[in-house]
Design an enzyme around this catalytic site. Structure first.
Site, PDB file in Angstrom:
ATOM      1  N   TYR A 125       0.837  -1.209   0.000  1.00 13.48           N
ATOM      2  CA  TYR A 125       0.000   0.000   0.000  1.00 13.48           C
ATOM      3  C   TYR A 125       0.871   1.258   0.000  1.00 13.48           C
ATOM      4  CZ  TYR A 125      -2.762   3.748   2.240  1.00 13.48           C
ATOM      5  OH  TYR A 125      -3.357   4.953   2.554  1.00 13.48           O
TER       6      TYR A 125
HETATM    7  P1  NAD Z   1     -12.128   5.195   2.226  1.00 13.38           P
HETATM    8  O1  NAD Z   1     -11.909   3.813   1.705  1.00 13.38           O
HETATM    9  O2  NAD Z   1     -13.168   5.379   3.271  1.00 13.38           O
HETATM   10  O3  NAD Z   1     -12.424   6.196   1.037  1.00 13.38           O
HETATM   11  C1  NAD Z   1     -11.865   6.042  -0.259  1.00 13.38           C
HETATM   12  C2  NAD Z   1     -13.015   6.020  -1.265  1.00 13.38           C
HETATM   13  O4  NAD Z   1     -12.466   5.942  -2.587  1.00 13.38           O
HETATM   14  C3  NAD Z   1     -13.942   4.807  -1.105  1.00 13.38           C
HETATM   15  O5  NAD Z   1     -15.274   5.219  -0.834  1.00 13.38           O
HETATM   16  C4  NAD Z   1     -13.832   4.057  -2.438  1.00 13.38           C
HETATM   17  O6  NAD Z   1     -15.086   3.507  -2.852  1.00 13.38           O
HETATM   18  C5  NAD Z   1     -13.340   5.148  -3.371  1.00 13.38           C
HETATM   19  N1  NAD Z   1     -12.583   4.633  -4.510  1.00 13.38           N
HETATM   20  C6  NAD Z   1     -11.591   3.708  -4.486  1.00 13.38           C
HETATM   21  N2  NAD Z   1     -11.135   3.485  -5.720  1.00 13.38           N
HETATM   22  C7  NAD Z   1     -11.849   4.290  -6.550  1.00 13.38           C
HETATM   23  C8  NAD Z   1     -11.824   4.516  -7.952  1.00 13.38           C
HETATM   24  N3  NAD Z   1     -10.980   3.863  -8.754  1.00 13.38           N
HETATM   25  N4  NAD Z   1     -12.712   5.405  -8.484  1.00 13.38           N
HETATM   26  C9  NAD Z   1     -13.577   6.087  -7.683  1.00 13.38           C
HETATM   27  N5  NAD Z   1     -13.640   5.904  -6.349  1.00 13.38           N
HETATM   28  C10 NAD Z   1     -12.769   5.025  -5.786  1.00 13.38           C
HETATM   29  O7  NAD Z   1     -10.698   5.687   2.771  1.00 13.38           O
HETATM   30  P2  NAD Z   1     -10.305   6.933   3.683  1.00 13.38           P
HETATM   31  O8  NAD Z   1      -9.809   6.402   4.962  1.00 13.38           O
HETATM   32  O9  NAD Z   1     -11.370   7.952   3.634  1.00 13.38           O
HETATM   33  O10 NAD Z   1      -9.044   7.478   2.885  1.00 13.38           O
HETATM   34  C11 NAD Z   1      -9.147   8.588   1.981  1.00 13.38           C
HETATM   35  C12 NAD Z   1      -7.762   8.873   1.414  1.00 13.38           C
HETATM   36  O11 NAD Z   1      -6.860   9.214   2.463  1.00 13.38           O
HETATM   37  C13 NAD Z   1      -7.124   7.691   0.695  1.00 13.38           C
HETATM   38  O12 NAD Z   1      -6.409   8.218  -0.412  1.00 13.38           O
HETATM   39  C14 NAD Z   1      -6.154   7.109   1.716  1.00 13.38           C
HETATM   40  O13 NAD Z   1      -5.093   6.448   1.097  1.00 13.38           O
HETATM   41  C15 NAD Z   1      -5.720   8.384   2.406  1.00 13.38           C
HETATM   42  N6  NAD Z   1      -5.252   8.182   3.772  1.00 13.38           N
HETATM   43  C16 NAD Z   1      -6.127   7.763   4.740  1.00 13.38           C
HETATM   44  C17 NAD Z   1      -5.691   7.651   6.048  1.00 13.38           C
HETATM   45  C18 NAD Z   1      -6.584   7.201   7.151  1.00 13.38           C
HETATM   46  O14 NAD Z   1      -6.096   7.060   8.282  1.00 13.38           O
HETATM   47  N7  NAD Z   1      -7.881   6.997   6.908  1.00 13.38           N
HETATM   48  C19 NAD Z   1      -4.356   7.953   6.371  1.00 13.38           C
HETATM   49  C20 NAD Z   1      -3.497   8.331   5.348  1.00 13.38           C
HETATM   50  C21 NAD Z   1      -3.959   8.476   4.056  1.00 13.38           C
HETATM   51  C1  UGA Z   2      -3.931   4.005   8.761  1.00 13.58           C
HETATM   52  C2  UGA Z   2      -4.859   3.867   7.552  1.00 13.58           C
HETATM   53  O1  UGA Z   2      -5.614   2.664   7.648  1.00 13.58           O
HETATM   54  C3  UGA Z   2      -4.096   3.864   6.256  1.00 13.58           C
HETATM   55  O2  UGA Z   2      -5.029   3.915   5.175  1.00 13.58           O
HETATM   56  C4  UGA Z   2      -3.217   5.080   6.240  1.00 13.58           C
HETATM   57  O3  UGA Z   2      -2.529   5.229   5.078  1.00 13.58           O
HETATM   58  C5  UGA Z   2      -2.284   5.072   7.432  1.00 13.58           C
HETATM   59  O4  UGA Z   2      -3.072   5.103   8.612  1.00 13.58           O
HETATM   60  C6  UGA Z   2      -1.375   6.279   7.463  1.00 13.58           C
HETATM   61  O5  UGA Z   2      -1.141   6.852   8.534  1.00 13.58           O
HETATM   62  O6  UGA Z   2      -0.865   6.666   6.408  1.00 13.58           O
HETATM   63  P1  UGA Z   2      -2.801   2.276  10.372  1.00 13.58           P
HETATM   64  O7  UGA Z   2      -1.810   3.169  11.049  1.00 13.58           O
HETATM   65  O8  UGA Z   2      -2.448   0.833  10.202  1.00 13.58           O
HETATM   66  O9  UGA Z   2      -3.171   2.813   8.916  1.00 13.58           O
HETATM   67  O10 UGA Z   2      -4.177   2.471  11.174  1.00 13.58           O
HETATM   68  P2  UGA Z   2      -5.092   1.464  11.998  1.00 13.58           P
HETATM   69  O11 UGA Z   2      -5.727   0.470  11.120  1.00 13.58           O
HETATM   70  O12 UGA Z   2      -5.994   2.307  12.816  1.00 13.58           O
HETATM   71  O13 UGA Z   2      -4.056   0.677  12.915  1.00 13.58           O
HETATM   72  C7  UGA Z   2      -3.365   1.319  13.974  1.00 13.58           C
HETATM   73  C8  UGA Z   2      -2.570   0.290  14.730  1.00 13.58           C
HETATM   74  O14 UGA Z   2      -3.472  -0.639  15.326  1.00 13.58           O
HETATM   75  C9  UGA Z   2      -1.619  -0.544  13.873  1.00 13.58           C
HETATM   76  O15 UGA Z   2      -0.440  -0.764  14.582  1.00 13.58           O
HETATM   77  C10 UGA Z   2      -2.337  -1.873  13.687  1.00 13.58           C
HETATM   78  O16 UGA Z   2      -1.490  -2.981  13.564  1.00 13.58           O
HETATM   79  C11 UGA Z   2      -3.132  -1.975  14.973  1.00 13.58           C
HETATM   80  N1  UGA Z   2      -4.369  -2.769  14.865  1.00 13.58           N
HETATM   81  C12 UGA Z   2      -5.278  -2.517  13.895  1.00 13.58           C
HETATM   82  C13 UGA Z   2      -4.579  -3.780  15.775  1.00 13.58           C
HETATM   83  O17 UGA Z   2      -3.746  -4.048  16.654  1.00 13.58           O
HETATM   84  N2  UGA Z   2      -5.735  -4.497  15.700  1.00 13.58           N
HETATM   85  C14 UGA Z   2      -6.690  -4.259  14.762  1.00 13.58           C
HETATM   86  O18 UGA Z   2      -7.728  -4.959  14.746  1.00 13.58           O
HETATM   87  C15 UGA Z   2      -6.457  -3.249  13.835  1.00 13.58           C
END
Ligand code: NAD
Ligand code: UGA
Length: 320
Positions: free
Chosen positions: A151
């Site tokens: 990813y």
């Molecule tokens: P999310 O999965 O809730 O939202 C992403 C949306 O994009 C989904 O609803 C999905 O249906 C849509 N999508 C995926 N592929 C597509 C495509 N080809 N065409 C149109 N739509 C498409 O995820 P999120 O947590 O809201 O993340 C939003 C963005 O932020 C992502 O780019 C993710 O990589 C980034 N991000 C998220 C986190 C986090 O902690 N949530 C952290 C770092 C970066």
């Molecule tokens: C999150 C988002 O899911 C990613 O899309 C994003 O890109 C990333 O943050 C980011 O900062 O860029 P992550 O940090 O793995 O990824 O977030 P969580 O899924 O909330 O996990 C946080 C921690 O909890 C991780 O260490 C994971 O291993 C742990 N975890 C998660 C558990 O121990 N148990 C679970 O059931 C889920």
């Protein structure tokens, strides 16, 4: 005030909050989302519910990979590219195709279509996962990115594509590296959503590793604020860390859920996942200086909001 704004990934966790903020401020918003089945699409439809009743919001349920982006982009002057196949742990194995399509290919198509239009700002949702494993904390934007998950590799490739189009075609790209975002609508594969849901249902929660891993958890409203600032930004920097301002171990976060949110947690420790970094911690000095970014919501408050929301979701969707 700009013309229309395009938000990709509009039905997702972050995209739907962003659309709501934009329409609230009076912007005309075009939202695109293909409603991928990575998680329960009923949650995504629920995220869109209020937006769909708003006349300032137009919605296209399409994939960025096969829709006509030229005509879509022709009518907008700001793009927030939030769509992606998110999730660190699911990116190994066969699912990698989806990461290539939704992250790398979709971003390239969007940049290619946008390069021919007078876009005022292109904000890309990047990720702390581009950094990989590092002992050099907090992580600064100039640090060499070395992702350790498939990813993270695709997010770094997408970020680099945005920067390439900026250099060669003046695409006004800004990349925001979000650090583990949480709060209402958090994705159900993410730690807090899972923990809260399982605790409310009296099921055990699984910790990957011994819980001493740390995350710079960032509340959703702070991330939205950063996006709004990035839209208005006129400076020359391209990449910003967007973190929550503090680093907390997973075990401490479990204590907060127990002590402040009154959740009984039956915790089971499992093996750590490959690709999960041990620590994240954002150096947010650049965002503070250039975007006036200042995270406001503390973890105990933000978790209380998320607990409230998960409760509402359970009542709405039943066994989601
Ligand atoms: P999310 O999965 O809730 O939202 C992403 C949306 O994009 C989904 O609803 C999905 O249906 C849509 N999508 C995926 N592929 C597509 C495509 N080809 N065409 C149109 N739509 C498409 O995820 P999120 O947590 O809201 O993340 C939003 C963005 O932020 C992502 O780019 C993710 O990589 C980034 N991000 C998220 C986190 C986090 O902690 N949530 C952290 C770092 C970066
Ligand atoms: C999150 C988002 O899911 C990613 O899309 C994003 O890109 C990333 O943050 C980011 O900062 O860029 P992550 O940090 O793995 O990824 O977030 P969580 O899924 O909330 O996990 C946080 C921690 O909890 C991780 O260490 C994971 O291993 C742990 N975890 C998660 C558990 O121990 N148990 C679970 O059931 C889920």
């Amino acid at each position: 005030m700009p013309g229309k704004i395009l938000v990709t990934g509009a039905a997702g966790f972050i995209g739907s909050h962003l659309c709501e903020r934009l329409v609230k401020e009076g912007y005309d918003v075009v939202g695109v989302d293909s409603l991928t089945d990575y998680y329960d699409v009923r949650i995504k439809r629920e995220n869109l519910r209020e937006l769909k009743g708003n006349e300032k919001f137009t919605y296209y349920e399409h994939s960025l990979n096969d829709m006509d982006l030229g005509s879509l982009i022709g009518e907008v002057d700001v793009i927030f590219h939030q769509a992606a196949q998110a999730g660190v742990r699911a990116s190994w194995g066969n699912r990698f195709e989806e990461y290539i399509d939704s992250n790398i290919r979709a971003t390239q198509r969007l940049c290619e279509a946008a390069k021919n239009h007078p876009i005022r700002r292109f904000v890309f949702a990047s990720s702390s996962s581009v950094y990989g494993e590092t002992t050099n904390l907090p992580m600064g934007e100039t640090q060499l990115p070395k992702p350790v998950s498939p990813y993270g590799v695709t997010k770094l490739a997408s970020e680099n594509l945005c920067l390439l189009y900026k250099k060669n075609y003046n695409l006004p790209a800004v990349c925001l590296r979000y650090f583990t975002v949480y709060g209402p609508r958090q994705r159900p594969d993410m730690a807090f959503h899972k923990f809260i849901l399982r605790a409310m249902k009296g099921k055990p929660v699984e910790i990957y590793g011994n819980g001493t891993q740390t995350r710079d958890f960032t509340y959703i409203d702070d991330v939205i604020e950063a996006n709004m600032s990035a839209m208005a930004y006129n400076g020359s920097e391209s990449v910003f860390n967007i973190g929550g301002g503090s680093r907390v171990s997973l075990n401490s976060a479990l204590d907060i859920l127990h002590d402040c949110c009154n959740l009984e947690l039956d915790v089971r420790y499992k093996d750590a996942f490959k690709g999960d970094v041990k620590h994240t911690y954002a150096d947010i000095a650049l965002a503070q200086r250039e975007l006036n970014y200042k995270p406001k919501v503390k973890l105990d408050q933000g978790l209380a909001y998320e607990v409230e929301w998960v409760g509402r979701l359970i009542r709405k969707l039943g066994d989601s």
